[in-house]
Motif scaffolding. Structure first.
Motif, PDB file in Angstrom:
ATOM      1  N   LYS A 238       5.586   7.259  -2.364  1.00 44.39           N
ATOM      2  CA  LYS A 238       4.926   8.215  -3.255  1.00 44.39           C
ATOM      3  C   LYS A 238       3.698   7.591  -3.898  1.00 44.39           C
ATOM      4  O   LYS A 238       3.746   6.490  -4.445  1.00 44.39           O
ATOM      5  CB  LYS A 238       5.890   8.697  -4.334  1.00 44.39           C
ATOM      6  N   GLU A 239       2.602   8.326  -3.837  1.00 49.92           N
ATOM      7  CA  GLU A 239       1.333   7.858  -4.398  1.00 49.92           C
ATOM      8  C   GLU A 239       1.456   7.531  -5.883  1.00 49.92           C
ATOM      9  O   GLU A 239       0.892   6.538  -6.354  1.00 49.92           O
ATOM     10  CB  GLU A 239       0.261   8.923  -4.179  1.00 49.92           C
ATOM     11  N   ILE A 240       2.210   8.319  -6.622  1.00 39.68           N
ATOM     12  CA  ILE A 240       2.347   8.087  -8.063  1.00 39.68           C
ATOM     13  C   ILE A 240       2.978   6.732  -8.348  1.00 39.68           C
ATOM     14  O   ILE A 240       2.604   6.038  -9.294  1.00 39.68           O
ATOM     15  CB  ILE A 240       3.125   9.240  -8.745  1.00 39.68           C
TER      16      ILE A 240
ATOM     17  N   HIS B 219       0.835  -1.197   0.000  1.00 43.45           N
ATOM     18  CA  HIS B 219       0.000   0.000   0.000  1.00 43.45           C
ATOM     19  C   HIS B 219       0.870   1.247   0.000  1.00 43.45           C
ATOM     20  O   HIS B 219       2.087   1.161   0.040  1.00 43.45           O
ATOM     21  CB  HIS B 219      -0.965  -0.003   1.195  1.00 43.45           C
ATOM     22  N   LYS B 220       0.234   2.396  -0.069  1.00 45.75           N
ATOM     23  CA  LYS B 220       0.976   3.662  -0.054  1.00 45.75           C
ATOM     24  C   LYS B 220       0.957   4.259   1.340  1.00 45.75           C
ATOM     25  O   LYS B 220       0.042   4.027   2.122  1.00 45.75           O
ATOM     26  CB  LYS B 220       0.382   4.642  -1.063  1.00 45.75           C
TER      27      LYS B 220
ATOM     28  N   ASN C 129       0.310   4.044  -7.641  1.00 46.05           N
ATOM     29  CA  ASN C 129      -0.669   4.018  -8.734  1.00 46.05           C
ATOM     30  C   ASN C 129      -0.107   3.322  -9.974  1.00 46.05           C
ATOM     31  O   ASN C 129      -0.816   2.579 -10.652  1.00 46.05           O
ATOM     32  CB  ASN C 129      -1.133   5.426  -9.074  1.00 46.05           C
TER      33      ASN C 129
ATOM     34  N   GLY D 165       1.092   7.604   1.768  1.00 47.88           N
ATOM     35  CA  GLY D 165       0.360   8.861   1.607  1.00 47.88           C
ATOM     36  C   GLY D 165       0.687   9.420   0.243  1.00 47.88           C
ATOM     37  O   GLY D 165       1.246   8.728  -0.609  1.00 47.88           O
ATOM     38  N   ARG D 166       0.361  10.659   0.015  1.00 48.02           N
ATOM     39  CA  ARG D 166       0.669  11.267  -1.281  1.00 48.02           C
ATOM     40  C   ARG D 166       2.176  11.304  -1.505  1.00 48.02           C
ATOM     41  O   ARG D 166       2.677  10.894  -2.536  1.00 48.02           O
ATOM     42  CB  ARG D 166       0.084  12.670  -1.366  1.00 48.02           C
ATOM     43  N   GLU D 167       2.911  11.832  -0.536  1.00 47.89           N
ATOM     44  CA  GLU D 167       4.375  11.808  -0.538  1.00 47.89           C
ATOM     45  C   GLU D 167       4.819  11.777   0.909  1.00 47.89           C
ATOM     46  O   GLU D 167       4.952  12.806   1.551  1.00 47.89           O
ATOM     47  CB  GLU D 167       4.953  13.032  -1.246  1.00 47.89           C
ATOM     48  N   SER D 168       5.019  10.589   1.432  1.00 48.63           N
ATOM     49  CA  SER D 168       5.366  10.439   2.838  1.00 48.63           C
ATOM     50  C   SER D 168       6.237   9.216   3.019  1.00 48.63           C
ATOM     51  O   SER D 168       5.977   8.169   2.448  1.00 48.63           O
ATOM     52  CB  SER D 168       4.100  10.282   3.687  1.00 48.63           C
TER      53      SER D 168
END
Length: 64
Positions: free
Chosen positions: A32-34, A11-12, A37, A14-17
């Motif tokens: 990184k969320e990107i 899993h991630k 994804n 966060g967006r950038e964490s």
């Protein structure tokens, strides 16, 4: 050694964490969320081609 059922996931964070903390013990976590994804996009493409399961191998970069 402990026996039992464990939820080991990908899993991630966060967006950038890069903060994962204790709630992700044993999990593979994308900072990184990107990147998460992109991984999921590849997994969904593989699902249509080969079915609803795949193998995943994590190696330490110096081993490559």
């Amino acid at each position: 050694t402990q026996d039992g059922m464990y939820g080991i996931n990908i899993h991630k964070a966060g967006r950038e964490s890069e903060q994962v903390n204790k709630w992700s013990a044993g999990c593979q976590v994308f900072a990184k969320e990107i990147h998460f994804n992109e991984f999921m996009s590849i997994a969904y493409c593989a699902k249509t081609e080969w079915g609803n399961s795949f193998t995943y191998t994590l190696v330490d970069q110096p081993d490559i």
